[in-house]
Design a protein around this motif. Sequence first.
Motif, PDB file in Angstrom:
ATOM      1  N   ASN A 184      87.754  66.493  33.428  1.00  0.00           N
ATOM      2  CA  ASN A 184      86.344  66.542  33.773  1.00  0.00           C
ATOM      3  C   ASN A 184      85.589  65.500  32.965  1.00  0.00           C
ATOM      4  OD1 ASN A 184      86.270  67.706  31.218  1.00  0.00           O
ATOM      5  ND2 ASN A 184      84.776  69.252  31.789  1.00  0.00           N
ATOM      6  N   PHE A 185      84.330  65.284  33.323  1.00  0.00           N
ATOM      7  CA  PHE A 185      83.526  64.342  32.555  1.00  0.00           C
ATOM      8  C   PHE A 185      83.105  65.032  31.267  1.00  0.00           C
ATOM      9  CE2 PHE A 185      80.161  61.480  31.357  1.00  0.00           C
ATOM     10  CZ  PHE A 185      80.651  60.258  31.791  1.00  0.00           C
ATOM     11  N   PRO A 186      83.193  64.350  30.129  1.00  0.00           N
ATOM     12  CA  PRO A 186      82.903  65.005  28.848  1.00  0.00           C
ATOM     13  C   PRO A 186      81.461  65.486  28.735  1.00  0.00           C
ATOM     14  CG  PRO A 186      83.196  62.638  28.559  1.00  0.00           C
ATOM     15  CD  PRO A 186      83.626  62.955  29.949  1.00  0.00           C
ATOM     16  N   SER A 187      81.273  66.549  27.980  1.00  0.00           N
ATOM     17  CA  SER A 187      79.939  67.085  27.738  1.00  0.00           C
ATOM     18  C   SER A 187      79.183  66.180  26.774  1.00  0.00           C
ATOM     19  CB  SER A 187      80.039  68.492  27.142  1.00  0.00           C
ATOM     20  OG  SER A 187      80.638  68.430  25.851  1.00  0.00           O
ATOM     21  N   ILE A 188      77.872  66.315  26.768  1.00  0.00           N
ATOM     22  CA  ILE A 188      77.052  65.529  25.856  1.00  0.00           C
ATOM     23  C   ILE A 188      77.393  65.869  24.407  1.00  0.00           C
ATOM     24  CG2 ILE A 188      74.676  65.166  25.063  1.00  0.00           C
ATOM     25  CD1 ILE A 188      73.822  65.468  28.003  1.00  0.00           C
TER      26      ILE A 188
END
Length: 335
Positions: A184-188
């Motif tokens: 997944n796209f990494p969290s902030i």
Amino acid sequence: MEGFIRVSPKELNLSLTLVCGQCFRWKRRSKKDNVWFGIIFNHVFELTQNINSLKVNHGDDGDSVDSSIHWKLLNSSNNKTGKAAKRKKLSQDDISNLLSDYFQLQVPLVDYYDKWSKIDSNFNSKGCQLPGIRILRQDPIENLFSFICSSNNNIPRISMMVDSLCSTYGQQLFDDHEFGTIYNFPSISRLCEDGVESKLRSLSFGYRAKFIHQAAKTIMSNDAKNPEKWLFNLRNECYEKAHSQLMSLPGVGAKVADCVCLMSLDKHDAIPVDTHVWKIALNDYLPHLKKNKTMTDKSYKEIGNFFRSHFGPYAGWAHSVLFTADLAKFKKLLE
């Protein structure tokens, strides 16, 4: 789970929409069958559009072609994904709604193409040959950090950077036989961690590494408990305020801010002006700007205002068709 969404190729053309520089994680699995592999809000999809249906002329009614896209959901994770994430059972309606939202199928694209073709001969000559280019409604987090990577870059290299960002700081979603492990796209919060800048520099992100880390930390300072919410809330602000807020982030100039406004924040008249659009404006619409050796803030705003007044509320969508037509890989098709 799998199913179909009913949509004409004139309303959605996957082979154009997914490769025209809006997003960077869709991969073509099969050119022959027009099969695409990608991620929408942490759901891994395989989408197939009948390649023959893409040969329909802009003026046809579409009844003689396959007017549907076959989808296959390859995982069923919720939006807080990871190996240990709880699985959430999605219904056929859930998937249809997700795809409809992502591709913004409520926008009557054929009607807009017809409108723009009538008022603009340049659009008419190019748009008729490039039907079905839609603006995606993306995750603002992925959209923002992907376009921070886009500075002085090309689409293949941006795609490599985004994949690297995901594999380094994202969580595992799925193992694919062709493309390997999908993340997944990494969290902030992950992009705020110590060592992110140095790690990304070691992965050849260059000066963009600093901007990614600093932008994440700036967003976190706006809302430490729920930093993602700050970005999503910009959907509820007017274009001017959303654009200004984005430009307060390190590494985000006017063009990147406009890309995010258009592609994930529902600002349909946002006009990202890069070298392609600058050339289009000079050659086809605003020749008086040729006296400028380079694009200034004033000329950037003038181009955006012209497109908005000329094409109307969905000017950003019309702009994206002209932008796609100027990409080298599509010029041969037009010729």
